[in-house]
Design an enzyme around this catalytic site. Structure first.
Site, PDB file in Angstrom:
ATOM      1  N   HIS A  22      37.563  49.116  45.452  1.00  0.00           N
ATOM      2  CA  HIS A  22      37.953  47.708  45.443  1.00  0.00           C
ATOM      3  C   HIS A  22      39.201  47.489  44.476  1.00  0.00           C
ATOM      4  O   HIS A  22      39.567  48.246  43.865  1.00  0.00           O
ATOM      5  CB  HIS A  22      36.770  46.818  45.311  1.00  0.00           C
TER       6      HIS A  22
ATOM      7  N   HIS B  19      39.624  45.344  42.011  1.00  0.00           N
ATOM      8  CA  HIS B  19      39.607  45.056  40.384  1.00  0.00           C
ATOM      9  C   HIS B  19      40.438  46.220  39.496  1.00  0.00           C
ATOM     10  O   HIS B  19      40.555  47.114  40.029  1.00  0.00           O
ATOM     11  CB  HIS B  19      38.249  44.875  40.151  1.00  0.00           C
TER      12      HIS B  19
ATOM     13  N   ASP C 179      40.132  47.387  36.839  1.00  0.00           N
ATOM     14  CA  ASP C 179      39.328  48.496  36.275  1.00  0.00           C
ATOM     15  C   ASP C 179      39.038  49.694  37.259  1.00  0.00           C
ATOM     16  O   ASP C 179      38.386  50.593  36.735  1.00  0.00           O
ATOM     17  CB  ASP C 179      38.159  48.133  35.475  1.00  0.00           C
ATOM     18  N   HIS C 180      39.624  49.336  38.393  1.00  0.00           N
ATOM     19  CA  HIS C 180      39.441  50.493  39.422  1.00  0.00           C
ATOM     20  C   HIS C 180      40.690  51.042  40.015  1.00  0.00           C
ATOM     21  O   HIS C 180      40.600  52.122  40.609  1.00  0.00           O
ATOM     22  CB  HIS C 180      38.337  49.936  40.683  1.00  0.00           C
TER      23      HIS C 180
ATOM     24  N   HIS D  76      30.407  41.989  45.908  1.00  0.00           N
ATOM     25  CA  HIS D  76      30.915  41.890  44.389  1.00  0.00           C
ATOM     26  C   HIS D  76      32.436  41.334  44.645  1.00  0.00           C
ATOM     27  O   HIS D  76      32.851  40.380  44.207  1.00  0.00           O
ATOM     28  CB  HIS D  76      31.004  43.228  43.847  1.00  0.00           C
TER      29      HIS D  76
ATOM     30  N   ASP E 291      31.204  49.046  42.512  1.00  0.00           N
ATOM     31  CA  ASP E 291      30.398  47.922  41.922  1.00  0.00           C
ATOM     32  C   ASP E 291      29.708  47.224  42.887  1.00  0.00           C
ATOM     33  O   ASP E 291      29.413  46.046  42.909  1.00  0.00           O
ATOM     34  CB  ASP E 291      31.578  47.044  41.339  1.00  0.00           C
TER      35      ASP E 291
ATOM     36  N   HIS F 220      29.865  51.903  36.857  1.00  0.00           N
ATOM     37  CA  HIS F 220      29.957  51.564  35.510  1.00  0.00           C
ATOM     38  C   HIS F 220      28.572  52.148  34.592  1.00  0.00           C
ATOM     39  O   HIS F 220      27.669  52.354  35.578  1.00  0.00           O
ATOM     40  CB  HIS F 220      29.910  50.098  35.190  1.00  0.00           C
TER      41      HIS F 220
HETATM   42 FE    FE Z   1      34.372  47.432  37.916  1.00  0.00          FE
HETATM   43 ZN    ZN Z   2      34.729  45.160  40.076  1.00  0.00          ZN
END
Ligand code: FE
Ligand code: ZN
Length: 256
Positions: A56, A58, A60-61, A115, A134, A172
């Site tokens: 996805h 985001h 942090d990915h 998410h 996530d 995570h």
């Molecule tokens: Fe994440």
């Molecule tokens: Zn995420």
């Protein structure tokens, strides 16, 4: 031979994964939170990336993708066609039902919106691996930033229907906090109490709590148990629609 996985802790609490086919040498990365630990894991094993699978959009990915591609210029980037406008440039846009082949094994793309709308998971049935990021997490699930409770419940239900012995590779290290929350809504679940103790011991020893088995998630993850009479009774929602129970669990977790 099943695909090998390497779990790579990144940033404060993210995980990336390497997937490696020993027969062909083909290697993939799932998500790109941070370049240094990923590049080091590849260098240590003398592996070259063939693909990067993005779950996805985001940051942090995906943020480390350019730096990782600079060191592995041959890697092809796979991600959700539906999110192509907000993902890094994709070589292979995919949607639910599409296949991603790593070495000799075909993985299936599953839409797990909730998410985010456009979040995908990758399921490798022969190796019994699912990369869920996530969506379904160890003892939890991602916060609903974009999707509805019904969307996330549908997504989790698809993952719950995979074979019980599937390893859930999530995004995570939130498991200890998830366990504390889970015990507040499912206090009489003995399997959950045991797992919570194992999670605390693993974290105290500095170990990752992922991947986890789908069978343990089905027995202990409250977000998969929204249809369970015991959990429903514990939160005063006997006989309620699982979507309503899921929504209430998510609401309580957001405030936990
Ligand atoms: Fe994440
Ligand atoms: Zn995420």
């Amino acid at each position: 031979m099943p695909l090998q996985i390497v779990t790579i802790p990144c940033l404060a609490d993210n995980y990336a994964y390497l997937l490696h086919d020993a027969d062909t040498g083909d290697t993939s990365l799932v998500d790109a939170p941070q370049a240094a630990p990923v590049l080091e894991a590849l260098r240590d094993r003398d592996w070259q990336l063939g693909h990067v699978l993005l779950t996805h959009h985001h940051w942090d990915h995906v943020d480390a993708l350019p730096e990782i591609l600079a060191a592995h210029p041959g890697a092809r980037v796979v991600g959700a066609a539906a999110d192509a406008h907000r993902l890094p440039p994709l070589d292979t846009p995919v949607a639910e039902g599409d296949t991603v082949t790593i070495g000799r094994e075909a993985g299936k793309v599953i839409d797990v919106s909730g998410h985010t709308v456009g979040h995908i998971a990758f399921h490798f049935p022969e190796s019994k691996l699912a990369f869920t990021a996530d969506s379904l997490m160890a003892l939890g699930c991602g916060r609903l930033f974009e999707g509805t409770p019904e969307q996330m419940w549908n997504s989790l239900s698809k993952l719950a229907a995979l074979p019980d012995d599937t390893l859930i590779c999530s995004g995570h290290e939130y498991t200890a906090n998830n366990a504390r929350f889970a015990r507040t809504v499912d206090p009489d679940n003995a399997a959950l109490a045991d797992r919570a103790a194992q999670v605390d011991a693993a974290r105290a020893a500095g170990q990752a709590t992922v991947p986890s088995r789908l069978s343990e998630e089905l027995a202990t993850n409250p977000f998969l148990r929204a249809g369970d009479p015991d959990l429903q009774a514990a939160i005063g929602m006997d006989g309620a629609d699982p979507v309503a129970v899921f929504a209430e669990l998510r609401r309580r977790k957001d405030a936990f």
